[in-house]
Design a protein around this motif. Structure first.
Motif, PDB file in Angstrom:
ATOM      1  N   PRO A  94       0.902  -1.225  -0.045  1.00  0.00           N
ATOM      2  CA  PRO A  94      -0.010   0.091   0.100  1.00  0.00           C
ATOM      3  C   PRO A  94       0.851   1.135   0.091  1.00  0.00           C
ATOM      4  N   MET A  95       0.245   2.452  -0.563  1.00  0.00           N
ATOM      5  CA  MET A  95       0.970   3.721  -0.409  1.00  0.00           C
ATOM      6  C   MET A  95       0.627   4.083   0.805  1.00  0.00           C
ATOM      7  N   GLY A  96       1.655   5.200   1.294  1.00  0.00           N
ATOM      8  CA  GLY A  96       1.645   5.415   2.511  1.00  0.00           C
ATOM      9  C   GLY A  96       0.721   6.782   2.753  1.00  0.00           C
ATOM     10  N   GLN A  97       0.651   7.214   4.255  1.00  0.00           N
ATOM     11  CA  GLN A  97      -0.335   8.311   4.476  1.00  0.00           C
ATOM     12  C   GLN A  97      -0.291   9.493   3.847  1.00  0.00           C
ATOM     13  N   GLY A  98       0.950   9.879   3.406  1.00  0.00           N
ATOM     14  CA  GLY A  98       1.227  11.192   2.746  1.00  0.00           C
ATOM     15  C   GLY A  98       0.616  11.103   1.126  1.00  0.00           C
ATOM     16  N   PHE A  99       0.614  10.024   0.805  1.00  0.00           N
ATOM     17  CA  PHE A  99       0.176   9.602  -0.589  1.00  0.00           C
ATOM     18  C   PHE A  99      -1.428   9.946  -0.507  1.00  0.00           C
ATOM     19  N   VAL A 100      -1.715   9.273   0.642  1.00  0.00           N
ATOM     20  CA  VAL A 100      -3.366   9.055   0.675  1.00  0.00           C
ATOM     21  C   VAL A 100      -3.906  10.642   0.839  1.00  0.00           C
ATOM     22  N   ARG A 101      -3.341  11.424   1.868  1.00  0.00           N
ATOM     23  CA  ARG A 101      -3.601  12.995   1.819  1.00  0.00           C
ATOM     24  C   ARG A 101      -3.720  13.552   0.590  1.00  0.00           C
ATOM     25  N   ARG A 102      -2.717  13.616  -0.316  1.00  0.00           N
ATOM     26  CA  ARG A 102      -2.610  14.306  -1.422  1.00  0.00           C
ATOM     27  C   ARG A 102      -3.479  13.795  -2.433  1.00  0.00           C
ATOM     28  N   ARG A 103      -3.735  12.458  -2.444  1.00  0.00           N
ATOM     29  CA  ARG A 103      -4.661  11.868  -3.461  1.00  0.00           C
ATOM     30  C   ARG A 103      -6.163  12.129  -2.989  1.00  0.00           C
ATOM     31  N   MET A 104      -6.567  12.335  -1.955  1.00  0.00           N
ATOM     32  CA  MET A 104      -7.643  12.514  -1.455  1.00  0.00           C
ATOM     33  C   MET A 104      -8.156  13.936  -1.658  1.00  0.00           C
ATOM     34  N   ALA A 105      -7.127  14.835  -1.362  1.00  0.00           N
ATOM     35  CA  ALA A 105      -7.420  16.253  -1.439  1.00  0.00           C
ATOM     36  C   ALA A 105      -7.492  16.613  -3.079  1.00  0.00           C
ATOM     37  N   GLY A 106      -6.645  15.904  -3.922  1.00  0.00           N
ATOM     38  CA  GLY A 106      -6.852  16.056  -5.323  1.00  0.00           C
ATOM     39  C   GLY A 106      -7.970  15.508  -6.025  1.00  0.00           C
ATOM     40  N   GLU A 107      -8.615  14.609  -5.219  1.00  0.00           N
ATOM     41  CA  GLU A 107     -10.234  14.228  -5.914  1.00  0.00           C
ATOM     42  C   GLU A 107     -11.228  15.045  -5.358  1.00  0.00           C
ATOM     43  N   LEU A 108     -11.164  15.120  -4.034  1.00  0.00           N
ATOM     44  CA  LEU A 108     -12.463  15.840  -3.150  1.00  0.00           C
ATOM     45  C   LEU A 108     -12.228  17.227  -2.710  1.00  0.00           C
ATOM     46  N   GLY A 109     -11.039  17.724  -2.901  1.00  0.00           N
ATOM     47  CA  GLY A 109     -10.675  18.917  -2.599  1.00  0.00           C
ATOM     48  C   GLY A 109     -10.007  19.251  -1.107  1.00  0.00           C
ATOM     49  N   ALA A 110      -9.241  20.324  -0.889  1.00  0.00           N
ATOM     50  CA  ALA A 110      -8.536  20.434   0.114  1.00  0.00           C
ATOM     51  C   ALA A 110      -9.088  20.099   1.610  1.00  0.00           C
ATOM     52  N   PHE A 138     -11.670   8.733   9.346  1.00  0.00           N
ATOM     53  CA  PHE A 138     -10.883   8.031   8.162  1.00  0.00           C
ATOM     54  C   PHE A 138      -9.749   7.247   8.574  1.00  0.00           C
ATOM     55  N   THR A 139      -9.551   6.198   8.282  1.00  0.00           N
ATOM     56  CA  THR A 139      -8.545   5.212   8.406  1.00  0.00           C
ATOM     57  C   THR A 139      -7.288   5.623   7.435  1.00  0.00           C
ATOM     58  N   PRO A 140      -6.338   6.161   8.007  1.00  0.00           N
ATOM     59  CA  PRO A 140      -5.233   6.379   6.797  1.00  0.00           C
ATOM     60  C   PRO A 140      -4.476   5.402   6.174  1.00  0.00           C
ATOM     61  N   ASP A 141      -4.443   4.115   6.851  1.00  0.00           N
ATOM     62  CA  ASP A 141      -3.706   3.024   6.540  1.00  0.00           C
ATOM     63  C   ASP A 141      -4.802   2.246   5.578  1.00  0.00           C
ATOM     64  N   ALA A 142      -4.275   1.665   4.552  1.00  0.00           N
ATOM     65  CA  ALA A 142      -5.095   0.832   3.762  1.00  0.00           C
ATOM     66  C   ALA A 142      -5.545  -0.256   4.281  1.00  0.00           C
ATOM     67  N   VAL A 143      -6.707  -0.911   4.349  1.00  0.00           N
ATOM     68  CA  VAL A 143      -7.161  -2.234   4.846  1.00  0.00           C
ATOM     69  C   VAL A 143      -6.948  -3.372   3.769  1.00  0.00           C
ATOM     70  N   SER A 144      -6.775  -2.875   2.511  1.00  0.00           N
ATOM     71  CA  SER A 144      -6.174  -3.912   1.432  1.00  0.00           C
ATOM     72  C   SER A 144      -5.772  -2.935   0.274  1.00  0.00           C
ATOM     73  N   ALA A 145      -4.859  -3.850  -0.494  1.00  0.00           N
ATOM     74  CA  ALA A 145      -4.087  -3.063  -1.663  1.00  0.00           C
ATOM     75  C   ALA A 145      -4.073  -4.281  -2.753  1.00  0.00           C
ATOM     76  N   ALA A 146      -4.262  -3.580  -4.045  1.00  0.00           N
ATOM     77  CA  ALA A 146      -4.311  -4.576  -5.044  1.00  0.00           C
ATOM     78  C   ALA A 146      -3.356  -3.841  -6.248  1.00  0.00           C
ATOM     79  N   SER A 147      -3.288  -4.352  -7.563  1.00  0.00           N
ATOM     80  CA  SER A 147      -2.573  -3.821  -8.461  1.00  0.00           C
ATOM     81  C   SER A 147      -2.868  -2.439  -9.055  1.00  0.00           C
ATOM     82  N   LEU A 148      -4.074  -2.060  -8.923  1.00  0.00           N
ATOM     83  CA  LEU A 148      -4.518  -0.695  -9.441  1.00  0.00           C
ATOM     84  C   LEU A 148      -4.747   0.272  -8.415  1.00  0.00           C
ATOM     85  N   GLY A 149      -5.118  -0.002  -7.143  1.00  0.00           N
ATOM     86  CA  GLY A 149      -5.411   0.865  -6.197  1.00  0.00           C
ATOM     87  C   GLY A 149      -5.476   0.271  -4.878  1.00  0.00           C
TER      88      GLY A 149
END
Length: 447
Positions: free
Chosen positions: A89-105, A114-125
């Motif tokens: 899985p990608m780290g918490q910094g990636f998650v914050r940036r990606r979520m802001a990019g999709e839903l706004g600051a 919101f749980t910052p650590d992924a509960v599962s990770a696969a090939s695309l997300g």
């Protein structure tokens, strides 16, 4: 700037994959010069290692190829089928940036938790668990960065991979398989489309007590972010030691969840992977399964379903000429009588449990991971002797669903009257009725 970034990402991914596959090809060539044939199992094992290190879309494509009988030489099929489409899985910094990019600051204010650590990770997300202000628990599926570039780069390298297989064995024309895989993988990148697939399956399975489909939240979803209802459940393999009646109920629920939409609407879930469903509840009376991932959905013309029925009737009556006509409805073209007879070996294997009016396992040998392997090898050997046959696109995911589900039924040790389950669906089939229901369902989902 975004276009440049995408181009840069594609070039970087293409170079990495190309270097790894090129290294494998060079190594195989050296081994061949030393007397090792290209179809040596050691080459297959080495290719699995290389692809496993690359991860990403190409690994997922290779895993699918390994599960499609006759798509690749048998020695490679066994190894590729064992690839696991996962990634760290990608780290918490990636998650914050990606979520802001999709839903706004202010994205964090949209969730109570919101749980910052992924509960599962696969090939695309990867998937996160979160809670809405309303108190409802949701699954938040977040796509990895620059995946569109990775997919396009890996599709380019898929051609190299298939060319390597053709050097081992040219009896199978994989051009339509390649195009089908490319189309479905590009669709999987579009979470807006997956949201529509969720709406579609909620419509297809409404009133069905055996399956749950999560409710999507459109206001919290984008083309690269999908928020949906969290469905509580347990892993399917956790039920392997349950009483036989419970395991059989789970198997029956899965069978109906896959094949009732196919027969009534011409729609099938194209990825029957163990991680794509959980068990919501199960007892000796009934079972309910959760369907979780809808990135890969195949919509068939109703005439194709007629071909499935025609092939069943042809095998049941021993009418080989009718079988040839049914194969044409499946999309096979220009079959000689000899090639038709070889394909019938595979068809009789697939339809065998459906023609046998008794309670039985899906495979009398019952070997997880080996379902269909011996028959596929026999068919492949004969096709190699007779010449090249083009595998039609429609065959790819229909066959994959049958083999994938069969493997799950073996894992569960399920014993059912598959004949009566199948006939209960087949006997009500009507081309015009399916066409009408399909059009209404697709319109309802906005597809």
């Amino acid at each position: 700037m975004a276009d440049q970034s995408t181009l840069t990402g594609r070039i970087a991914r293409f170079a990495k994959v190309g270097a790894n596959l090129g290294g494998f090809a060079a190594g195989a060539a050296v081994a061949r010069a030393g007397g090792r044939s290209l179809d040596d199992p050691r080459n297959a094992a080495e290719l699995k290692r290389v692809l496993g290190e690359l991860k990403g879309p190409l690994m997922k494509l290779a895993q699918i190829l390994g599960n499609i009988p006759d798509a690749v030489p048998p020695e490679f099929a066994r190894e590729l089928a064992e690839l696991q489409a996962n990634a760290p899985p990608m780290g918490q910094g990636f998650v914050r940036r990606r979520m802001a990019g999709e839903l706004g600051a202010d994205w964090r204010s949209r969730f109570a938790d919101f749980t910052p650590d992924a509960v599962s990770a696969a090939s695309l997300g990867q998937v996160h668990r979160a809670t809405l202000p309303s108190g409802e628990t949701v699954a938040v599926k977040l796509q990895y960065p620059d995946m569109s570039s990775a997919v396009e780069a890996d599709l380019g390298q898929l051609d190299l991979l298939l060319s390597l297989f053709r050097r081992v064995d040219g009896s199978i024309d994989t051009s339509q398989i390649r195009d089908e895989l490319a189309a479905r993988l590009r669709e999987e990148l579009d979470y807006t489309r997956e949201l529509k697939h969720l709406l579609l399956y909620r419509h297809l399975l409404q009133g069905e007590g055996h399956a749950n489909v999560p409710q999507p939240f459109e206001a919290l979803s984008t083309a690269r972010l999908l928020t949906m209802q969290w469905l509580e459940g347990t892993r399917l393999l956790d039920w392997k030691e349950a009483p036989a009646a419970v395991r059989n109920n789970i198997a029956e629920a899965l069978f109906l969840a896959w094949y009732r939409p196919f027969y009534r609407f011409g729609v099938i879930h194209g990825d029957p992977h163990l991680g794509n469903y959980t068990v919501a509840s199960a007892d000796a009376g009934a079972a309910v399964v959760n369907l979780l991932d809808f990135g890969c959905v195949r919509i068939f013309p109703p005439r194709f379903i007629e071909g499935v029925n025609e092939l069943y009737a042809a095998i049941e009556s021993g009418n080989d000429r009718r079988a040839g006509e049914a194969f044409e409805l499946w999309g096979f073209k220009g079959l000689t009588a000899e090639i038709r007879d070889v394909l019938l070996v595979w068809a009789r294997f697939l339809y065998g449990p459906l023609l046998d009016d008794r309670v039985r396992p899906i495979d009398l040998d019952g070997r997880p991971g080996e379902y269909g392997r011996a028959t596929a090898q026999q068919v492949h050997k004969e096709l190699k002797r007779l010449g090249t046959v083009t595998i039609p696109a429609e065959f790819v995911f229909m066959d994959r669903a049958a083999i994938g589900l069969g493997g799950v039924f073996i894992q569960l040790g399920a014993e059912l009257n598959w004949h009566r389950l199948f006939r209960g669906l087949m006997d009500d089939f009507d081309v015009a009725a399916v066409a009408g229901r399909q059009a209404d369902a697709l319109a309802h989902a906005g597809l």
